[in-house]
Design a protein around this motif. Structure first.
Motif, short mmCIF file in Angstrom:
data_model
loop_
_atom_site.label_atom_id
_atom_site.label_comp_id
_atom_site.label_asym_id
_atom_site.label_seq_id
_atom_site.Cartn_x
_atom_site.Cartn_y
_atom_site.Cartn_z
N ILE A 1 0.75 -1.04 -0.01
CA ILE A 1 -0.13 0.12 -0.14
C ILE A 1 0.64 1.24 0.02
O ILE A 1 0.54 2.28 -0.77
N TYR A 2 1.73 1.37 0.77
CA TYR A 2 3.01 2.29 0.87
C TYR A 2 3.39 2.62 -0.41
O TYR A 2 3.72 3.65 -0.81
N SER A 3 4.03 1.49 -1.10
CA SER A 3 4.79 1.81 -2.15
C SER A 3 4.05 2.22 -3.59
O SER A 3 4.25 2.73 -4.34
N ALA A 4 2.56 1.73 -3.31
CA ALA A 4 1.71 2.09 -4.45
C ALA A 4 1.49 3.63 -4.52
O ALA A 4 1.34 4.21 -5.48
N SER A 5 1.60 4.42 -3.35
CA SER A 5 1.40 5.77 -3.32
C SER A 5 2.57 6.74 -3.71
O SER A 5 2.75 7.65 -4.15
N LEU A 6 3.72 5.97 -3.97
CA LEU A 6 5.20 6.37 -4.18
C LEU A 6 5.01 6.68 -5.70
O LEU A 6 4.47 5.79 -6.49
N GLN A 7 5.90 7.85 -6.14
CA GLN A 7 5.84 7.85 -7.72
C GLN A 7 7.34 7.70 -8.06
O GLN A 7 8.21 8.34 -7.44
N ALA A 8 7.60 6.84 -9.13
CA ALA A 8 8.99 6.90 -9.60
C ALA A 8 9.22 8.13 -10.33
O ALA A 8 8.48 8.92 -10.69
N GLU A 9 10.65 8.41 -10.41
CA GLU A 9 11.13 9.56 -11.09
C GLU A 9 11.24 9.26 -12.62
O GLU A 9 11.72 7.88 -12.85
N VAL A 10 10.95 10.29 -13.72
CA VAL A 10 11.15 9.85 -15.14
C VAL A 10 12.00 10.82 -15.52
O VAL A 10 11.92 11.97 -15.52
N TYR A 11 13.12 10.46 -16.17
CA TYR A 11 14.10 11.58 -16.96
C TYR A 11 13.77 11.21 -18.34
O TYR A 11 13.60 10.04 -19.04
N SER A 12 14.00 12.57 -18.95
CA SER A 12 13.99 12.56 -20.58
C SER A 12 15.19 13.20 -21.14
O SER A 12 15.79 14.00 -20.62
N TRP A 13 15.53 12.78 -22.32
CA TRP A 13 16.91 13.49 -22.88
C TRP A 13 16.73 13.02 -24.44
O TRP A 13 16.21 12.15 -24.67
N THR A 14 17.72 13.85 -25.32
CA THR A 14 17.45 13.61 -26.54
C THR A 14 19.15 13.30 -26.97
O THR A 14 19.98 14.10 -26.56
N ASP A 15 19.38 12.25 -27.72
CA ASP A 15 20.76 11.96 -27.88
C ASP A 15 21.20 12.56 -29.19
O ASP A 15 20.32 13.51 -29.96
N ARG A 16 22.34 12.36 -29.52
CA ARG A 16 22.86 13.21 -30.70
C ARG A 16 22.13 12.83 -31.96
O ARG A 16 22.29 13.82 -33.08
#
Length: 147
Positions: free
Chosen positions: A13-28
């Motif tokens: 229950i506790y972990s369901a309320s956590l949000q994962a971090e999402v990173y975005s980038w563009t390569d060469r």
């Protein structure tokens, strides 16, 4: 044993309320990447994720009632014109001839409306023509196609 189970339930229950971090980038090469881990290179950004949308069950039930009502309306429209069954072969052939004649008349009227729509019209006239086309199409479907 119940304590271990309670720990797992609490952790779930506790972990369901956590949000994962999402990173975005563009390569060469111009390809966009998304990951839960930041890349080794600079130029990435951390994306902020919004709350997931939740539709209450009551709205789903209301939508189901509306759809059921529409289906019932269509069913009633299709059975709106009960016709007496012909008793002899000559009555049957006359009924078929009348039905074919009515169907051809529907098709001719629809063709005329289509021609008028293609020729150009004002907004008011166009709305009237589209309404007539819709009504005739329903009659054609009910009387000629679905029977």
């Amino acid at each position: 044993m119940p304590r271990i189970l309670a720990c797992f339930v609490f952790a779930g229950i506790y972990s369901a309320s956590l949000q994962a971090e999402v990173y975005s980038w563009t390569d060469r090469e111009g390809i966009a990447h998304f990951s839960d881990r930041p890349p080794d290179t600079e130029g990435h950004q951390k994306l902020r994720m919004g709350q997931p949308s939740i539709v209450p069950m009551s709205e789903n039930l209301e939508q189901e009632r509306r759809v059921r009502g529409i289906r019932d309306d269509v069913r009633n429209l299709l059975s709106a014109r009960p016709q007496a069954a012909p008793t002899s072969d000559s009555d049957l052939s006359e009924a078929r001839a009348r039905r074919q004649q009515a169907c051809e008349q529907y098709r001719r009227r629809l063709s005329n409306i289509q021609s008028e729509l293609r020729a150009g019209y004002t907004n008011k006239r166009g709305n009237t023509l589209r309404r007539q086309r819709r009504e005739l199409s329903q009659q054609l479907s009910r009387d000629c196609i679905l029977r």
